[in-house]
Write an enzyme that holds these catalytic residues in place. Structure first.
Site, PDB file in Angstrom:
ATOM      1  N   THR A   1      26.633   2.956  25.616  1.00 23.59           N
ATOM      2  CA  THR A   1      26.199   2.095  26.713  1.00 23.59           C
ATOM      3  C   THR A   1      27.389   1.747  27.584  1.00 23.59           C
ATOM      4  O   THR A   1      28.391   1.260  27.108  1.00 23.59           O
ATOM      5  CB  THR A   1      25.568   0.788  26.195  1.00 23.59           C
ATOM      6  OG1 THR A   1      26.528   0.127  25.393  1.00 23.59           O
ATOM      7  CG2 THR A   1      24.331   1.076  25.406  1.00 23.59           C
TER       8      THR A   1
ATOM      9  N   THR B   1      31.817   7.502  21.847  1.00 26.91           N
ATOM     10  CA  THR B   1      33.099   8.199  21.892  1.00 26.91           C
ATOM     11  C   THR B   1      33.394   9.026  20.636  1.00 26.91           C
ATOM     12  O   THR B   1      34.159   9.981  20.712  1.00 26.91           O
ATOM     13  CB  THR B   1      34.266   7.209  22.093  1.00 26.91           C
ATOM     14  OG1 THR B   1      34.186   6.211  21.080  1.00 26.91           O
ATOM     15  CG2 THR B   1      34.187   6.567  23.462  1.00 26.91           C
ATOM     16  N   ASP B   2      32.779   8.668  19.491  1.00 27.42           N
ATOM     17  CA  ASP B   2      33.159   9.338  18.239  1.00 27.42           C
ATOM     18  C   ASP B   2      33.040  10.858  18.316  1.00 27.42           C
ATOM     19  O   ASP B   2      33.924  11.582  17.880  1.00 27.42           O
ATOM     20  CB  ASP B   2      32.295   8.832  17.073  1.00 27.42           C
ATOM     21  CG  ASP B   2      32.861   7.567  16.469  1.00 27.42           C
ATOM     22  OD1 ASP B   2      33.768   6.975  17.089  1.00 27.42           O
ATOM     23  OD2 ASP B   2      32.396   7.179  15.380  1.00 27.42           O
TER      24      ASP B   2
ATOM     25  N   LYS C   1      39.481  12.972  20.416  1.00 29.10           N
ATOM     26  CA  LYS C   1      39.664  11.550  20.133  1.00 29.10           C
ATOM     27  C   LYS C   1      40.813  11.421  19.143  1.00 29.10           C
ATOM     28  O   LYS C   1      40.735  11.937  18.029  1.00 29.10           O
ATOM     29  CB  LYS C   1      38.378  10.950  19.551  1.00 29.10           C
ATOM     30  CG  LYS C   1      38.444   9.436  19.426  1.00 29.10           C
ATOM     31  CD  LYS C   1      37.114   8.805  19.033  1.00 29.10           C
ATOM     32  CE  LYS C   1      37.245   7.287  19.082  1.00 29.10           C
ATOM     33  NZ  LYS C   1      36.016   6.579  18.722  1.00 29.10           N
TER      34      LYS C   1
END
Lengths: 435, 616
Positions: free
Chosen positions: A101, A177-178, A254
């Site tokens: 979100t 983001t993971d 990441k």
């Protein structure tokens, strides 16, 4: 409702529901407040009350009695629709959400946080976007990034494809983001896009005034309006709220669990530095915006194993995958692309069964080279495909996609070793790995 | 003043930093840093949507302009949690234990389960845009001579970042203070007497000091809530001196009464504030006023019916004009001029007349001027207009700053009720009854109890006992009392002597007091010699006995004392025959002159008396 067991019975005994105002009496204290929902994983011995002061507390119920004071109303957040007139001078950018979100609305009465998906919600949170583009917003699905599956890559790709086909001048994909870099890599292979497709998200939740979501979405919209017609990923460049980096979708990874600047380009430089107002190209070697039709190749093979090599790894692990009918294996090897000798027989077995095995490096930085040591040479002899400077996650995603395109072992090998979306490059620049 | 009649109501809010080893939600130290920061991070905060209500781009951009901040970080003193780059760690149990201790001392009921909340604060003092806070206890009370006072809430929360400076580009904060645990204690707002308010503040302060809290400037902050029936709620921040509380209240009440009176007068006169801002630079083209001639422009506003009112004194030395100026100053101007104080400041009578003519101001009207660059001057006058409109209605709800003379000064409008929601990154924390009972069984002695006890147990005077308690020296005192030495000597050594020596520049903190007291206990030195011995130990870094020896302060044996006295008696033979026992006084003086510090005065007195009697 999160209440269960004793707590649930306690509330039901006075027909109290979440949102009602109650008085709870205990031998030495009395509290008045609104009953709030309780996390599903919390115990069943407490009721959550929001007191008049705004503070929440948990009240233990074993020696308590409850009395209903006033029925509450369910929290409703209704904001009037925005009246935004389209500016024909500006590009049309679609923002599609997959669950990360980029905007939230807080109901301070109950403390509930609602994710916001519609274009109106996005614009209420980020009115500056209107300076850059006409915004269209749509939620595709709402799942946590860690629950992503290859089939959702396909769904996301189709949603993006539809937006482009319907005339979007650029698409922003909001994503957790993971696993964002898996999805961005997948779309890099699945889609051939004439316009920018930009992934973005937030490391700090969007309900807080300090969320990184805002700068990320603004820079992403700026990038989506740019000339860089590739699948990219746009997140904070540093811990400052100043600029973002635009990473190639197949080069980003990441690298930090919590920092805003978690995403880094590995074995390449970011394509550009982006601020809400301008875009500064760093690597000019990108696919430019065109008026071609978008293409989609969305067949995916989900049965691909992704295995990290480590001291003590046993060949049985790989045997299990072979027995279970997996169709491809990507190994995250050590150093230049190695795994223990003891694995070589089972890898040869995979080869003979028509299951391709690709080799990457858990060093991430640099490329595999399996000619330097004898183990590497033996692995090559067993038919293992060296993946150059491709990131392990990207090799895994690519293998899923390649096996969706062809069954031919020779073609699989050729496609894995050929650069398709910027995921492979022969030259290793000094600039890619700085101390 | 009859407080009852004017409907005075007061409440107190105290913030106290706790002396825990680490911060509330990360392992960083709770000390402030004075070295150069290692990194500076630049951030923006954004008002959340629900705050803005409707979609107003101008308002939004205005809000955003002010929400640009710089944060100073350290490699060692701060971490990613303060920088809002890492989720908070679990609640610091040591801090919770101190908070529960304070709560129990205030007879409060501790909650069953502690929920950490996010309280929205977007002035930049919290990197996240919210302060983390949670309710620990409710329903306490204190007894005062004027009756019982309810303690409503005790919260455990994070201190804010430290404001270092303001630059063109925004505010600079240092993250060293952010996250230091605080307790916030609030009384209910029903205190009716200013002296009772002071008593409550004092008592809470004493209770806090008996627990593990920080000491020193800035570690405790007292805020007062004051209102009268026809007035408004005013929060007075930053009260330093508790004895000033009654004065602050009295002056605030006086201010509110005056404002009520002014409002009545203005309404009678049908006073009115006109929105129009006039450029009156022309009037002052040839002015002799330095302030005005050096400004880019002079703007003015007419306040209809305000003549004589702006000059009305609200508090000693502060007029309605001062309040208007305080509002205007928030916009960056240095002050305002108004017709109630003119001609003055180099502005002549003719200029005032011309000014009134230009604005068509009658004798009943007042005019307010601001001289500055145009934009700032206009913004400042808008604030003056706003304050003048409020003056017609009555007393505004405000946050005000306590000044050192007991007056108060406008800071900002009273904040609206807190926006709070659950901090979902921190698990709910069950406070087990067994834990509360364990804390209850180990509550520290309150300062007043402690003072009574040491007076009783050790026979100390009220003054000495108070000093020891106030300076937090009771523990040291009781530990040193294992030496068989006069307790008053130990107490005054700790309470006074050491402080004097320190002030004289002796580094007494490194001195081994036990070594010195041992010497006294063994009868090797007199108590009068202690001060000089300790000073020497501090300066030379030597052991007590060596210092005493060097200073020639080791006590003489009885024989040695007798031989000195014999010498004196021998030399004063005539005086003794002449005056008999009357020679005692002068000879005692001589003896002590030679023996001071090396013989006990009482012994000298006894021997001298015996020897004189022998002669007679």
């Amino acid at each position: 409702m999160g209440y269960h067991g004793e707590a649930k019975r306690f509330l039901e005994s006075a027909s109290v529901e979440v949102g009602d105002t109650v008085r709870i009496k205990k031998p030495d204290v009395t509290y008045e407040g609104m009953v709030l929902d309780r996390a599903d994983d919390a115990d069943d011995r407490h009721i959550v009350l929001k007191l008049r002061s705004g503070y929440n507390i948990g009240v233990e119920i074993s020696d308590a009695s409850i009395e209903l004071l006033e029925r509450g109303s369910a929290p409703k957040i209704e904001l009037p629709p925005l009246e935004v007139t389209e500016n024909p001078e500006l590009p049309d950018i679609s923002i599609i959400s997959t669950g990360g979100t980029v905007a939230s609305i807080i109901d301070y009465r109950t403390g509930a946080v609602h994710p916001a998906f519609t274009a109106d919600d996005l614009l209420r949170a980020n009115p500056e976007l209107l300076d850059t583009a006409n915004i269209r917003g749509r939620a595709v699905f709402n799942i946590l990034s860690e629950n992503m599956k290859p089939e959702y890559w396909v769904e996301t790709a189709r949603a993006v494809f539809r937006e482009i086909r319907d005339g979007a001048d650029g698409v922003v994909v909001a994503h957790g983001t993971d696993t964002m870099h898996y999805t961005s890599a997948a779309l890099s292979f699945i889609l051939k896009t004439p316009v920018p497709v930009v992934f973005t998200g937030a490391q700090r939740s969007s309900d807080r005034p300090s969320s990184d979501a805002s700068l990320n979405i603004q820079c992403s919209v700026r990038a989506a309006a740019s000339d860089i017609a590739e699948v990219t990923l746009c997140m904070h460049a540093t811990m400052d709220d100043r600029t973002c980096h635009l990473h190639r979708g197949v080069r980003a990874r990441k690298m930090h669990t919590s920092r805003r600047d978690t995403f880094r380009s590995i074995n390449s430089l970011p394509l550009a530095e982006v601020s809400p107002h301008e875009i500064r190209v760093i690597d000019g070697n990108y696919r430019e915006r065109s008026s071609e039709e978008p293409e989609i190749m969305d067949r995916i093979e989900e049965r691909v194993a992704f295995i990290k090599s480590y001291p003590g790894i046993q060949p049985e692990i790989i045997e299990w995958y072979l027995e279970d009918g997996y169709r491809g294996i990507v190994v995250e090897g050590t150093g230049l692309g190695h795994c223990p000798d003891s694995l070589i027989p089972v890898l040869e077995e995979a080869q003979s069964r028509g299951v391709p095995v690709a080799m990457t490096s858990q060093c991430l930085n640099g490329r595999v080279n399996m000619n330097v040591y004898s183990t590497g040479r033996r692995l090559l002899g067993a038919g293992v495909i060296p993946c150059g400077d491709m990131l392990p996650e990207v090799a895994y995603v690519k293998m899923c996609w390649v096996l969706g395109q062809t069954d031919d072992q020779y073609e699989v090998r050729e496609m894995m070793m050929k650069n398709m979306a910027g995921e492979l490059q022969d030259r290793s620049s000094i600039a890619y790995f700085r101390g | 003043m009859d407080w009852e009649k004017i409907g005075l109501k007061m409440g107190l809010e105290i913030h106290q930093q706790l002396d825990s080893k680490s911060k509330l939600f990360c392992p960083c130290p709770t000390e402030l840093m004075d070295t150069e920061p290692d990194h500076i991070i630049e951030r923006n905060l954004r008002p959340t949507q629900s705050e803005l209500g409707k979609f107003d781009r101008a308002a939004f951009e205005e809000a955003m302009r002010k929400l640009h901040f710089h944060y100073e970080n350290y490699n060692d003193g701060t971490c990613l949690v303060e920088a809002d780059e890492e989720p908070p760690h679990p609640l610091n149990r040591e801090a919770l234990e101190i908070a529960v201790t304070v709560a129990l001392l205030l007879k409060m009921r501790v909650v069953d389960e502690f929920h950490t909340m996010r309280k929205q604060v977007i002035d930049g003092s919290n990197t996240g845009g919210f302060q983390r806070t949670g309710l620990v206890a409710t329903d306490g009370h204190l007894e005062t001579p004027r009756g019982r006072v309810k303690i409503e809430n005790l919260c455990l929360e994070e201190d804010a970042a430290r404001r270092i400076m303001e630059t063109e580009d925004g505010v600079v904060f240092r993250l060293d203070r952010l996250g230091i645990p605080l307790v916030e204690i609030t009384t209910d707002p029903s205190i009716r007497d200013p002296n009772q308010l002071r008593d409550v503040a004092y008592q809470i302060g004493q209770i806090l000091r008996s627990t593990r809290v920080k000491r020193g400037l800035g570690t405790i902050r007292q805020d007062l809530n004051i209102s009268i029936r026809d007035g408004a709620r005013v929060e007075v921040k930053g009260v330093q001196d508790l004895d000033l509380i009654p004065e602050i209240v009295e002056r605030e009440v006086q201010r509110q009464l005056k404002l009520v009176e002014i409002s009545r007068k203005l309404q009678e006169r049908s006073a009115e504030v006109l929105d129009e801002i006039h450029d009156v630079s022309g009037v002052f083209r040839d002015t002799e006023s330095r302030i005005i001639s050096s400004a880019e422009s002079v703007l003015a506003v007419k306040l209809r019916g305000f003549d004589g009112i702006i000059g009305t004194e609200l508090q000693p030395g502060r007029r309605l004009g001062t309040e208007m100026a305080d509002y205007a100053k928030k916009r960056g101007v240095s002050g305002i001029f108004h017709t109630d104080e003119l001609p003055a400041y180099g502005i002549g009578e003719d200029e005032v007349k011309e000014l009134r003519r230009e604005l068509k101001a009658s004798d009943d009207d007042a005019v307010v001027l601001v001289a500055h660059d145009r934009d700032k001057a206009e913004e400042a006058l808008r604030e003056v207009i706003r304050r003048a409109e409020i003056a017609i209605k009555g007393v505004p709800e405000e946050t005000r700053k306590a000044l050192s003379d007991g007056n108060t000064q406008y800071l900002r409008p009273l904040p609206t009720s807190s926006r709070m929601y659950l901090e979902t990154d921190i698990p709910l924390f069950r406070i087990e009854p067994e834990f509360v009972e364990r804390v209850r069984d180990n509550l520290p002695e309150l300062p007043s109890e402690k003072k009574e006890r040491i007076m009783r147990e050790y026979g100390l005077s009220d003054d000495l006992a108070s000093q020891l308690v106030r300076r937090n020296l009771v523990e040291d005192f009781e530990s040193l009392c294992r030496f068989r030495v006069d307790r008053t000597v130990i107490a005054s050594l700790l309470a006074y002597t050491l402080r004097e020596l320190r002030r004289e520049g002796h580094d007494v903190d490194s001195v081994d007091l036990e070594d010195a007291l041992k010497l006294l206990e063994d009868g090797k030195v007199s108590k009068d010699a202690l001060r000089d011995i300790i000073a020497s130990m501090a300066d030379e870094g030597t052991a007590a006995e060596e210092a005493a020896g060097r200073l020639n302060l080791l006590l003489l044996s009885q024989e040695e004392v007798e031989s000195v006295i014999d010498e004196i008696i021998e030399a004063n033979h005539d005086m003794i025959s002449e005056r008999g026992m009357g020679a005692m006084g002068p000879l005692m003086g001589q003896a002590m002159g030679r023996l001071r510090g090396r013989a006990d005065g009482q012994m000298v007195n006894r021997i001298l008396r015996e020897k004189i009697q022998e002669r007679l």
